[in-house]
Structure formats: structure tokens, C-alpha cells
Design an enzyme around this catalytic site. Structure first.
Site, PDB file in Angstrom:
ATOM      1  N   HIS A 472       0.783  -1.258  -0.085  1.00 58.21           N
ATOM      2  CA  HIS A 472       0.068  -0.113   0.050  1.00 58.21           C
ATOM      3  C   HIS A 472       1.113   1.172  -0.071  1.00 58.21           C
ATOM      4  CE1 HIS A 472      -3.575   2.558   1.172  1.00 58.21           C
ATOM      5  NE2 HIS A 472      -2.401   3.363   1.648  1.00 58.21           N
ATOM      6  N   GLU A 473       1.944   1.337   0.969  1.00 56.23           N
ATOM      7  CA  GLU A 473       2.529   2.617   1.003  1.00 56.23           C
ATOM      8  C   GLU A 473       3.542   2.794  -0.141  1.00 56.23           C
ATOM      9  OE1 GLU A 473       1.984   4.991   3.023  1.00 56.23           O
ATOM     10  OE2 GLU A 473       0.646   3.624   4.580  1.00 56.23           O
ATOM     11  N   HIS A 476       1.906   4.740  -2.887  1.00 55.83           N
ATOM     12  CA  HIS A 476       1.918   6.116  -2.739  1.00 55.83           C
ATOM     13  C   HIS A 476       3.429   6.790  -3.142  1.00 55.83           C
ATOM     14  CE1 HIS A 476      -1.751   6.904  -0.293  1.00 55.83           C
ATOM     15  NE2 HIS A 476      -1.333   6.127   0.524  1.00 55.83           N
ATOM     16  N   HIS A 479       3.366   6.756  -6.860  1.00 56.09           N
ATOM     17  CA  HIS A 479       2.496   7.989  -7.191  1.00 56.09           C
ATOM     18  C   HIS A 479       3.468   9.111  -7.258  1.00 56.09           C
ATOM     19  CE1 HIS A 479      -1.762  10.099  -6.855  1.00 56.09           C
ATOM     20  NE2 HIS A 479      -1.218  10.352  -8.158  1.00 56.09           N
TER      21      HIS A 479
END
Ligand SMILES: [Zn+2]
Length: 686
Positions: A472-473, A476, A479
Site C-alpha cells: 500500500h505505502e 503512494h 505515485h
């Protein structure tokens, strides 16, 4: 006051990719650099506003985007270190800076001359004298909106009131963060009888002993995590200890040395007043207007549409759990502190997997390289090379260089995995340098988590949740890393709050991808792959207890909405009313189910009261609607393939906040998201 030239933040770091040189940075360097940076930016913007030339992209948009470089550099360096590696000096700096940041924002967004200068550009665009590219046009539209949302059009006395409110709100948020962290640390449960620790692994027992010794206590210290749920409750067989830990967790902030209720009362009232001054029905409406959701009603509709299904599933799950629980305690009713323990028993029976059998197959280095990095390589062709000679803000931070398939440099990724005193709970991503073409900067991003560090020489074995968090992290981080924007303020994760979790949630899907999982889920001692039936079980278990998980999440999300949409005259005026207000809020939406406390209760709900996700905790599920739709789309198109990655990269990750978020989604997907994919994924029926 001009910044002392000896301050390392005074100049651009000469390390690769402008990585801040933390080896030179001392705790006392940050605050003066941030303060000088704010002053410098205000001077630059004053010049921009006073420019007598006709407004152009260069003298408005680019001039703005080029301003405040010292400020950004210092702020990014500070807010990467402070949450991850704080101490009393940095805490004091944070406390001093927070209200100044709010004032800085006000000084910009309440400056009529700046607003007029932007409006002058808009007028020239309207008249056909200036043509804006799409990113500049979107920049101008959002900037004008930000000014209007800040109250630039208010009469002077209202503006003065607004400044006072903003200042106080920032102070309160900062105080909430500090008190909640202190309450979490202070809430650690001391165990003096070794027999009570039954169920914990030897490593966890050793860690608890170490923590007690470090704090000068005899026994074993069980530290609290951010959330209501506490991981040791999965395994502790001693019911009385489970109850103690549960109470220590859910009663944090309700009285005692770190009481946060007074802050909540003052803060929610101030936010309500501010929203009304700015012409919004309430703070929730003010926040939703800035996101993809658009209105508070849209948020309320989504959450309340999901709530009955979630609670119905949780109640069904409770029935299953009671059956198992009878075997442990034929007399006592199942309580909230038993849920996780029984749930793990049920999971062990139904899915024949528990955390302890999985852990040896989930070793950090392997999960990182053969899982997280390998998935990114398969999708985007990018590679990762550790650069041990580059240091971060703590010896535990590791730096990786990221490059395109053809070797073109992309940026740096800093990873800081372990929990330690002075690090806040949870997991998060930070930007150290934001990608942008205007200033020619490449991205430097970091990920933090709170894995328990094993004794020296031993491997770090993870839980399945830890693995998902890592993916998940890293979503980011991608991104930020794959951003391809001209302007810093539109870079990477600079998207609305209810959109920003979407790419990171999508990235979680690769944890269960067949090709990726078979690479990383390998026994750390024997080298054997995780047995196929376990993998099938893991896959099946994604639906396990979704009623509980969705309920605890929605309870927190709705608490947040109720706190921020209740009219001022119905909000508590007395700290003693906080718990009753919370109970009534949960009852109102049918989420008052004693066995499933909200993921965060108000008194330690940092996302919302420390700020950042205030009236925005709904964002996770809003983003998940987009995520579930995207995951289904990718799977229908062959899963982990470069084509799928490239399409996602081009339309979404690269765009950052340079276009309307929902437009970039529709560009990528060719249509609006379909809620059914979320319901299917969570096994919910409405
Ligand atoms: Zn996230």
C-alpha cells in the site's frame, strides 16, 4: 531574519537528487530555515503581485511555482524526520511552526493583491490574450478556488476573525497530535507475571522485556498501537490481560494526564464556525467540496448505503464467533476484547492459517525485493538499487535509487521500516523532493512503517497485514516517483484526499498476484515456497471478517462526518459530553455494535483531530470504489502486464494533480466507477 549561511538547508543539497544531507542537519536547523523560507516566499509573492507587466503564465504561474524553494526544502526535510524520529527539540519546533504555517497560508490566501493578480490572468485568458495549456489552466482554476475558500472575498473584520480561528485550530491540532502520541506511549500495559504472556512469540516477549527495561520498569511492557484493535489481542490466551489491553486502548484520552476531550470540543466548534463564515453548511461540506466527492451529501450517502450491510455481516460473524467462544468460556458472553482472539481461532480452523505459521514465509527483504519491487518492475519496467552510501535521517532508513527500464534515472526511495520510540504509529509516505519539470527536480520519496525490529542477526518476519501495508505505502511512493508534471504543486500525490489513496490501494492487489506471491512468499530458512493450499486459503480469507473490518472503518468514518456536520448549537460544549456524543452518533447510523468498536474512538482519532483527514476519513472507501473498479479492470485485461502498468502510469500516476482527478480516472478507465466491484470484493449485499 535572513538564514545563517552555515545552515545546511540554506542551499540546495549537493547529494544525488537533492536528498537532504541529514548528516549535517542538527535539530536546531529546521525551525529557522522554515521561518526564513516563509519570509522569502512572501517577499517573492509580493513581487509577483506588484508586477506591472500584463499577467502571463511566466510572470504568474511559473513565478508562483518557483517561489518558496527554501521553504519547501526545509519543510519537507523537517516533516519527513519529525514524525519518524522525533525528540523534545523537534516536538518544540513542530509546536512553534504549526501556527506559523497556518498564518503563512493565510498571509497568501487572504492577500487580495495576489488574488487580483491571478484574476487578471483569468481575464486575459477569457479575452483570448493568453492561451493556457491544460495544466496551467487547471492550476489557475484551483488557485482561484483556494483563495475563495480561504475567505479572500470576506469583509476585513471577518478576515481578521478567520485568521484568529485558523491560528487556534492549528494549535489545537498540533496539541491533539502530541497528547494522543503521549497517551499511546503512556498507555502501554505493564505485565509482571510471565504466565500472562502466553500466546506471544519469544521474540515479542523479548521485545516487551526490552521495552520495560528501557523505561526502568520490572516486567514486560506491551506498547499500544494507534488503532482501537491491538495486535497482541490476536494471540494472548489470558482473558484478563486482553481486557486490560483493550481498556487501555479504547479509554485513551478520556481523562487522565493526556485528556484530549477539551481539544475535541473546542476544535469541532471552531471548524463549524469557520465553515459557516466561509459560506458552507458545515466543515464536512467545506471539505467535500475540495475533493472528488463534491458534497457532504454524496459522502453521507455512500457511507450510510454501506453501513447496514456491514453491520449485518458483522452480526452474522458474531454468531459464528459465539459458537467457538463457548468452547473457551461456556459462561461468559463474548466481549470486544475476545473478538480478535476468537477470530484468529476461527480463521485458524476455517482457513487453517494463523499469523505464526505465515510469518516464516514473509521475510522483509524478500517481500521487498521479490514482491513490492518486482511488481513495480513487471508493471512499469522500473528497477531499484540500494545506495548504502546515502544516509537518511536515522540509521534505520535505507536509500534506493529508482531507474527506468533503459536506465534513465527516476529518483530515490527511502525506506524506514522499524518501530522505535519517537516514531509515530502506523505507516505513511512522505515527499522529500517533489518531481517537477519547471525546476528540473526528480522525486525523492519515503515510506515509513512500524515493524518490530528483530534481535540483531535475525530476519524480520512479517504478518500478512504488514505485507499489504508495504504494498500500500509503496503505491503512494510510486505515485510520487512516476509523477510527470511541470509544476511542483501538481506533483504525484498532490491530489484530493478522497483520490490519493486510490493508487496505493490498487497497488495492494499485487500482493496476491500469483506470479509475484510465488516469488516472495518463500520460507526464510528452508527456501520452500508457501504451500499452494495456503495461498488458496489466503485468497479465500480476503472475505473473512469483512463485516467486522467494514464496520469498524465505517464507524470511524461516520463519527468523523457526524462531528463535522452537526450544527454548532448541537455540538458538545463540555469535555464531559464527548463520549455521549460519540455514542449517539454511532447509534444514529446503526453502528453502535459493542463488539466492534470504531477503528479509532474520538479521543485518539489523530487522522481527524490532528488534521489531514478531518471530515475526510471517508476518503479511504471513496478511493476504494475507484480501486475495486480498477482492479477488476486490470484482472480482466491480463493482470500484471507492462501494458496494464503503462496505461495506469500514463493516465493516472504521471498526471498527479495536474488535471481534475475524476477526469483522469475516466480517461484511464473510459467510464465512471461501478460500486458493485467494491461490494463484491467485500462480500457485502445491499
Ligand atoms: Zn495510504
Amino acid at each position: 531574519m535572513p538564514l545563517d549561511a552555515s545552515n545546511p538547508l540554506a542551499t540546495v543539497s549537493t547529494l544525488p537528487y537533492e536528498l537532504p544531507d541529514y548528516s549535517l542537519l542538527r535539530d536546531e536547523h529546521y525551525q529557522p530555515a522554515i521561518e526564513a523560507g516563509m519570509a522569502e516566499q512572501l517577499a517573492q509573492l509580493a513581487e509577483l503581485a506588484a508586477d506591472p507587466e500584463p499577467a502571463t503564465i511566466a510572470n504568474v504561474v511559473e513565478a508562483w511555482e518557483s517561489s518558496g524553494q527554501l521553504f519547501t526544502r526545509a519543510l519537507n526535510a523537517f516533516y519527513t524526520k519529525q514524525p519518524a524520529d522525533t525528540n523534545p527539540v523537534l516536538d518544540a519546533a513542530d509546536e512553534a511552526i504549526a501556527p506559523q504555517l497556518a498564518a503563512h497560508g493565510d498571509a497568501i490566501y487572504l492577500d487580495r493583491r495576489l488574488y487580483d493578480r491571478l484574476a487578471a490572468l483569468a481575464v486575459r485568458v477569457e479575452a483570448g490574450e493568453v492561451r493556457l495549456d491544460p495544466a496551467s489552466a487547471y492550476w489557475l482554476e484551483r488557485k482561484l478556488l483556494a483563495f475563495e475558500r480561504s475567505g479572500v472575498n470576506l469583509p476585513e473584520d471577518d478576515q481578521a476573525r478567520l485568521r484568529v480561528m485558523n491560528h487556534r485550530i492549528a494549535e489545537l491540532q498540533s496539541a491533539f497530535g502530541r497528547e494522543a502520541l503521549a497517551g499511546m506511549n503512556g498507555g502501554a500495559v505493564l505485565v509482571t507475571d510471565a504466565a500472562e504472556l502466553d500466546g506471544l512469540s519469544q521474540a515479542e516477549i523479548d521485545g516487551a522485556l526490552e521495552r520495560a527495561t528501557e523505561t526502568g520498569q520490572d516486567g514486560w511492557l506491551i506498547e499500544l498501537e494507534n488503532t482501537s484493535a491491538q495486535r497482541p489481542l490476536d494471540v494472548l490466551t489470558n482473558r484478563a490481560l486482553r481486557e486490560r489491553i483493550h481498556h487501555a486502548s479504547v479509554n485513551r484520552g478520556l481523562g487522565g494526564a493526556h485528556d484530549t476531550r477539551g481539544i475535541i470540543v473546542e476544535l469541532t466548534r471552531l471548524r463549524a464556525e469557520r465553515a459557516s463564515l466561509l459560506g458552507f453548511a458545515n466543515h464536512a461540506a467545506y471539505v467535500a467540496a475540495d475533493g472528488c466527492a463534491g458534497t457532504g451529501k454524496a459522502v453521507w450517502d455512500l457511507l450510510t448505503r454501506l453501513a447496514p450491510a456491514a453491520v449485518a455481516n458483522a452480526r452474522d460473524e458474531a454468531v459464528d464467533m459465539e459458537v467457538v467462544w463457548r468452547r473457551f468460556e461456556p459462561e461468559a458472553p463474548l466481549a470486544a476484547w475476545d473478538w480478535q482472539f476468537v477470530s484468529e481461532q476461527l480463521r485458524a480452523e476455517r482457513y487453517a492459517l494463523d499469523a505464526s505459521v505465515l510469518r516464516p514465509y514473509l521475510e522483509l527483504e524478500r517481500v521487498l525485493h521479490e514482491g513490492v519491487f518486482a511488481a513495480a518492475n513487471g508493471l512499469y519496467g522500473i528497477t531499484f538499487t540500494e545506495r548504502p552510501e546515502l544516509a537518511s535521517y536515522n540509521p534505520e532508513g535505507r536509500v534506493f535509487e529508482v531507474a527506468e527500464a533503459d536506465g534513465t534515472p527516476i529518483g530515490l526511495f527511502v525506506a524506514d521500516f522499524y518501530t522505535r520510540p519517537g516514531k509515530q504509529g502506523g505507516a505513511w509516505m512522505n515527499n522529500l523532493v517533489d518531481q517537477n519539470h519547471l525546476l528540473g527536480q526528480l522525486p525523492v520519496v519515503s515510506n515509513n512503517s512500524n515493524l518490530v525490529k528483530p534481535p540483531a542477526g535475525q530476519p524480520t518476519l512479517m504478518t500478512w497485514d504488514d505485507v499489504i501495508t508495504l504494498f500500500h505505502e509503496f503505491g503512494h511512493a510510486l505515485h510520487g516517483l512516476l509523477s510527470d508534471t511541470r509544476y511542483r504543486s501538481q506533483s504525484g500525490t498532490e491530489t484530493p484526499r478522497d483520490f490519493v489513496e486510490y493508487p496505493s490501494q490498487v497497488n495492494e492487489m499485487w500482493a496476491l498476484d500469483e506470479g509475484i506471491l510465488s516469488r516472495y512468499a518463500v520460507h526464510h530458512e528452508t527456501g520452500e515456497p508457501m504451500p499452494a493450499e495456503w495461498v488458496a486459503t489466503l485468497r479465500g480469507s480476503t472475505l473473512f471478517q469483512q463485516g467486522f473490518k467494514t464496520t469498524e472503518y465505517l464507524a470511524a468514518a461516520l463519527l468523523d462526518q457526524v462531528w463535522h456536520s452537526t450544527p454548532l448549537d448541537e455540538l458538545p460544549t463540555d469535555p464531559e459530553q464527548v463520549e455521549a456524543f460519540e455514542e449517539a452518533a454511532l447509534a444514529k447510523v446503526g453502528l453502535d455494535f459493542d463488539l466492534v468498536p470504531p477503528r479509532y474512538r474520538s479521543a485518539y482519532f489523530r487522522h481527524v483531530f490532528e488534521g489531514g483527514y478531518d471530515a475526510g476519513y471517508y476518503s479511504y472507501i471513496w478511493s476504494e470504489v475507484l480501486d475495486a473498479d480498477t482492479a477488476a479492470f486490470m484482472i480482466a485485461n491480463g493482470g500484471l502486464r507492462r501494458e496494464n502498468g503503462e496505461r495506469f502510469r500514463r493516465h493516472l500516476l504521471a498526471k498527479g494533480g495536474s488535471v481534475d482527478a475524476m477526469d483522469s480516472f475516466r480517461d484511464y478507465r473510459g467510464q465512471d466507477p461501478d460500486l458493485r466491484h467494491l461490494l463484491t470484493r467485500r462480500g457485502l449485499k445491499v
